[in-house]
Design a protein around this motif. Structure first.
Motif, PDB file in Angstrom:
ATOM      1  N   MET A 130       0.835  -1.199   0.000  1.00 49.29           N
ATOM      2  CA  MET A 130       0.000   0.000   0.000  1.00 49.29           C
ATOM      3  C   MET A 130       0.875   1.256   0.000  1.00 49.29           C
ATOM      4  SD  MET A 130      -3.254  -0.815   2.451  1.00 49.29           S
ATOM      5  CE  MET A 130      -4.510  -1.969   1.899  1.00 49.29           C
ATOM      6  N   PRO A 131       0.522   2.252  -0.809  1.00 51.71           N
ATOM      7  CA  PRO A 131       1.318   3.479  -0.919  1.00 51.71           C
ATOM      8  C   PRO A 131       0.991   4.473   0.187  1.00 51.71           C
ATOM      9  CG  PRO A 131      -0.523   3.593  -2.434  1.00 51.71           C
ATOM     10  CD  PRO A 131      -0.631   2.257  -1.742  1.00 51.71           C
ATOM     11  N   VAL A 132       1.324   4.127   1.414  1.00 49.29           N
ATOM     12  CA  VAL A 132       0.963   4.955   2.563  1.00 49.29           C
ATOM     13  C   VAL A 132       2.093   4.913   3.578  1.00 49.29           C
ATOM     14  CG1 VAL A 132      -0.242   3.076   3.759  1.00 49.29           C
ATOM     15  CG2 VAL A 132      -0.891   5.439   4.233  1.00 49.29           C
ATOM     16  N   LYS A 133       2.272   6.029   4.304  1.00 47.19           N
ATOM     17  CA  LYS A 133       3.293   6.113   5.333  1.00 47.19           C
ATOM     18  C   LYS A 133       2.689   6.651   6.630  1.00 47.19           C
ATOM     19  CE  LYS A 133       7.076   5.119   2.855  1.00 47.19           C
ATOM     20  NZ  LYS A 133       6.385   4.771   1.594  1.00 47.19           N
ATOM     21  N   LEU A 134       3.185   6.149   7.756  1.00 48.37           N
ATOM     22  CA  LEU A 134       2.868   6.731   9.059  1.00 48.37           C
ATOM     23  C   LEU A 134       3.736   7.972   9.223  1.00 48.37           C
ATOM     24  CD1 LEU A 134       1.453   6.505  11.855  1.00 48.37           C
ATOM     25  CD2 LEU A 134       3.398   5.116  12.600  1.00 48.37           C
ATOM     26  N   VAL A 135       3.116   9.143   9.331  1.00 50.46           N
ATOM     27  CA  VAL A 135       3.882  10.390   9.379  1.00 50.46           C
ATOM     28  C   VAL A 135       3.893  11.026  10.765  1.00 50.46           C
ATOM     29  CG1 VAL A 135       3.520  10.882   6.938  1.00 50.46           C
ATOM     30  CG2 VAL A 135       1.897  11.788   8.629  1.00 50.46           C
ATOM     31  N   ALA A 136       3.035  10.567  11.667  1.00 53.47           N
ATOM     32  CA  ALA A 136       3.001  11.182  12.998  1.00 53.47           C
ATOM     33  C   ALA A 136       2.269  10.297  13.992  1.00 53.47           C
ATOM     34  CB  ALA A 136       2.316  12.551  12.939  1.00 53.47           C
ATOM     35  N   PHE A 137       2.742  10.297  15.228  1.00 52.26           N
ATOM     36  CA  PHE A 137       1.952   9.776  16.330  1.00 52.26           C
ATOM     37  C   PHE A 137       0.950  10.854  16.700  1.00 52.26           C
ATOM     38  CE2 PHE A 137       3.132   6.145  19.312  1.00 52.26           C
ATOM     39  CZ  PHE A 137       3.312   5.270  18.261  1.00 52.26           C
ATOM     40  N   GLY A 138      -0.309  10.468  16.835  1.00 50.80           N
ATOM     41  CA  GLY A 138      -1.345  11.448  17.115  1.00 50.80           C
ATOM     42  C   GLY A 138      -1.629  11.607  18.595  1.00 50.80           C
ATOM     43  N   ASN A 139      -1.937  10.514  19.266  1.00 53.01           N
ATOM     44  CA  ASN A 139      -2.223  10.580  20.695  1.00 53.01           C
ATOM     45  C   ASN A 139      -1.956   9.227  21.333  1.00 53.01           C
ATOM     46  OD1 ASN A 139      -4.965   9.396  19.872  1.00 53.01           O
ATOM     47  ND2 ASN A 139      -5.094  11.484  19.083  1.00 53.01           N
ATOM     48  N   LEU A 140      -1.753   9.250  22.620  1.00 53.53           N
ATOM     49  CA  LEU A 140      -1.367   8.079  23.397  1.00 53.53           C
ATOM     50  C   LEU A 140      -2.503   7.709  24.343  1.00 53.53           C
ATOM     51  CD1 LEU A 140       1.046   6.159  24.233  1.00 53.53           C
ATOM     52  CD2 LEU A 140       1.565   7.859  25.990  1.00 53.53           C
ATOM     53  N   SER A 141      -2.829   6.430  24.401  1.00 55.08           N
ATOM     54  CA  SER A 141      -3.851   5.987  25.340  1.00 55.08           C
ATOM     55  C   SER A 141      -3.385   6.254  26.768  1.00 55.08           C
ATOM     56  CB  SER A 141      -4.130   4.493  25.149  1.00 55.08           C
ATOM     57  OG  SER A 141      -5.196   4.086  25.972  1.00 55.08           O
ATOM     58  N   TYR A 142      -4.206   6.985  27.517  1.00 52.98           N
ATOM     59  CA  TYR A 142      -3.859   7.414  28.870  1.00 52.98           C
ATOM     60  C   TYR A 142      -4.937   6.936  29.845  1.00 52.98           C
ATOM     61  CZ  TYR A 142      -2.021  10.661  32.435  1.00 52.98           C
ATOM     62  OH  TYR A 142      -1.470  11.226  33.579  1.00 52.98           O
TER      63      TYR A 142
ATOM     64  N   MET B  30      -3.290  20.383  11.438  1.00 56.74           N
ATOM     65  CA  MET B  30      -3.619  19.497  12.547  1.00 56.74           C
ATOM     66  C   MET B  30      -3.048  20.033  13.855  1.00 56.74           C
ATOM     67  SD  MET B  30      -2.717  15.461  13.003  1.00 56.74           S
ATOM     68  CE  MET B  30      -0.948  15.772  12.929  1.00 56.74           C
ATOM     69  N   TYR B  31      -1.782  20.434  13.836  1.00 58.10           N
ATOM     70  CA  TYR B  31      -1.164  20.905  15.081  1.00 58.10           C
ATOM     71  C   TYR B  31      -1.673  22.280  15.485  1.00 58.10           C
ATOM     72  CZ  TYR B  31       1.817  16.841  14.863  1.00 58.10           C
ATOM     73  OH  TYR B  31       2.270  15.545  14.832  1.00 58.10           O
ATOM     74  N   ASP B  32      -2.016  23.128  14.514  1.00 56.58           N
ATOM     75  CA  ASP B  32      -2.652  24.400  14.863  1.00 56.58           C
ATOM     76  C   ASP B  32      -3.992  24.151  15.541  1.00 56.58           C
ATOM     77  OD1 ASP B  32      -0.536  25.804  13.804  1.00 56.58           O
ATOM     78  OD2 ASP B  32      -1.572  26.377  11.951  1.00 56.58           O
TER      79      ASP B  32
ATOM     80  N   PHE C  11       2.899  19.348  18.514  1.00 62.09           N
ATOM     81  CA  PHE C  11       3.871  19.215  17.428  1.00 62.09           C
ATOM     82  C   PHE C  11       5.246  18.777  17.930  1.00 62.09           C
ATOM     83  CE2 PHE C  11       7.432  21.116  15.096  1.00 62.09           C
ATOM     84  CZ  PHE C  11       7.306  20.437  13.893  1.00 62.09           C
ATOM     85  N   MET C  12       5.755  19.455  18.952  1.00 67.90           N
ATOM     86  CA  MET C  12       7.106  19.145  19.423  1.00 67.90           C
ATOM     87  C   MET C  12       7.196  17.729  19.961  1.00 67.90           C
ATOM     88  SD  MET C  12       9.324  21.437  18.756  1.00 67.90           S
ATOM     89  CE  MET C  12      10.637  20.860  19.849  1.00 67.90           C
ATOM     90  N   GLU C  13       6.202  17.290  20.698  1.00 69.50           N
ATOM     91  CA  GLU C  13       6.223  15.931  21.250  1.00 69.50           C
ATOM     92  C   GLU C  13       6.205  14.874  20.145  1.00 69.50           C
ATOM     93  OE1 GLU C  13       3.930  16.899  25.481  1.00 69.50           O
ATOM     94  OE2 GLU C  13       2.792  16.471  23.663  1.00 69.50           O
ATOM     95  N   ALA C  14       5.359  15.107  19.140  1.00 66.85           N
ATOM     96  CA  ALA C  14       5.291  14.160  18.035  1.00 66.85           C
ATOM     97  C   ALA C  14       6.587  14.167  17.221  1.00 66.85           C
ATOM     98  CB  ALA C  14       4.102  14.485  17.138  1.00 66.85           C
TER      99      ALA C  14
END
Length: 351
Positions: A96-108, A237-239, A286-289
């Motif tokens: 598949m022509p797809v990439k993971l570009v960012a972690f969005g959120n963490l289960s807390y 997204m980050y804004d 943004f910085m954390e990701a």
């Protein structure tokens, strides 16, 4: 299935300077985004509602089956997918022509392993059925927990039952335990006398490992052929996350409306105060990701380390080999692309 579409007035300009973002974009650019019903993906609705991405024509579509979304990316009908962060090794093996570009959120704490009456330990589950999303993070979560507690990961039978169906199976005694995300875990504990929590994702081990998380994926075509748009999309997204942190009450209402969820369920997942620490999901800024991706200096939260995206890839890949979902683990760079974070950071963007 719901769709929210922002129609931005097309206008001719000679150049649009985007502060902190390399590249120029003229007029509004279409971006097609999908995700399932989950507050952690609701920041796209904020971007649309508050006009935080005036240079983008964002169309967000709710698709409950992530595999359908990734197939639409492969067919050239979607640009971005927000989903759980374990899919990429599977997608790579399937071409598949797809990439993971960012972690969005963490289960807390939103993810829990809930057991029925009489089940108090991993040993009590041996030989019994556990409801999970097979081929998803829920299955890895249960498998890792079993091994942590002295039981082989295959000492239980995994049944591919999720959400409402898993809730009904627990209440009816059809399964001995289930992996739940909110609000299903809390609802099960309320409805089933004697039910208990065997594990929950707020425990330090799960936070540090980063294994139970959401991610954002982009098509190779968006990353390579429409890179300015990809950068604008990530920035939007980050804004939106930054805006939500400052306006959590209004932001939560926008997310609830966009996702057709109750405000109570949204607050249960992402909290009320914008910190990410008073709900069940911690949202990466943004910085954390970028730190998790290894594209900015410093370490992400919860004792995670810079560049941990690679470690996460290897961990997930190893489990998918065990579960025969893929034949062998591929190199991380085949499914991960952290260059957008790097380009934004180097251009001065800090979220």
């Amino acid at each position: 299935m719901t769709m929210t579409l922002l129609k931005t007035v097309s206008r001719c300009v000679t150049a649009i300077a985007l502060a902190g973002t390399p590249g120029l974009v003229s007029a509004a650019e279409s971006v097609r985004i999908a995700g399932f019903t989950w507050p952690g993906y609701g920041f796209w609705h904020i971007a649309i509602e508050k006009g935080l991405a005036p240079d983008l024509d964002i169309a967000y579509q709710t698709i409950e089956d992530p595999y359908e979304s990734f197939n639409l990316v492969a067919a050239g009908q979607l640009d971005v997918v927000s989903s759980t962060a374990e899919f990429t090794p599977v997608g790579v093996e399937r071409g598949m022509p797809v990439k993971l570009v960012a972690f969005g959120n963490l289960s807390y704490g939103t993810d829990k392993i809930v057991a029925g009456p009489g089940i108090e330990s991993a040993a009590d589950l041996a030989g019994k059925e556990v409801a999970v999303l097979e081929g998803g993070l829920a299955q890895i979560y249960v498998a890792m927990w079993l091994e942590q507690n002295g039981q082989p990961y295959d000492s239980v039978t995994y049944r591919n039952i999720i959400a409402d169906d898993a809730f009904a199976a627990m209440i009816g005694g059809g399964v001995a335990a289930s992996e739940f995300w909110e609000p299903y875990g809390t609802n099960t504990l309320k409805a089933l006398e004697g039910a208990s929590v065997l594990a929950q994702s707020k425990e330090p081990f799960w936070l540090k490992s980063g294994v139970i998380a959401d991610g954002h994926y982009m098509s190779d075509a968006l990353i390579s052929d429409r890179r300015d748009v990809a950068l604008l999309t990530m920035k939007a997204m980050y804004d939106s996350i930054g805006w939500w942190k400052q306006n959590p009450a209004e932001g939560n209402q926008i997310i609830a409306d966009g996702m057709n969820m109750s405000i109570a369920d949204v607050e249960l997942v992402i909290g009320k105060d914008g910190t990410g620490l008073d709900g069940g999901l911690y949202v990466y800024d943004f910085m954390e990701a970028a730190q998790f991706c290894g594209s900015a200096p410093g370490n992400p939260p919860f004792d995670q380390v810079n560049g941990q995206m690679t470690e996460h890839w290897n961990l997930v890949s190893d489990w998918w080999v065990k579960f025969n979902l893929i034949e062998k683990a591929a190199a991380p760079e085949t499914g991960i692309d952290c260059s957008l974070h790097k380009e934004l950071y180097d251009g001065g963007y800090r979220g």
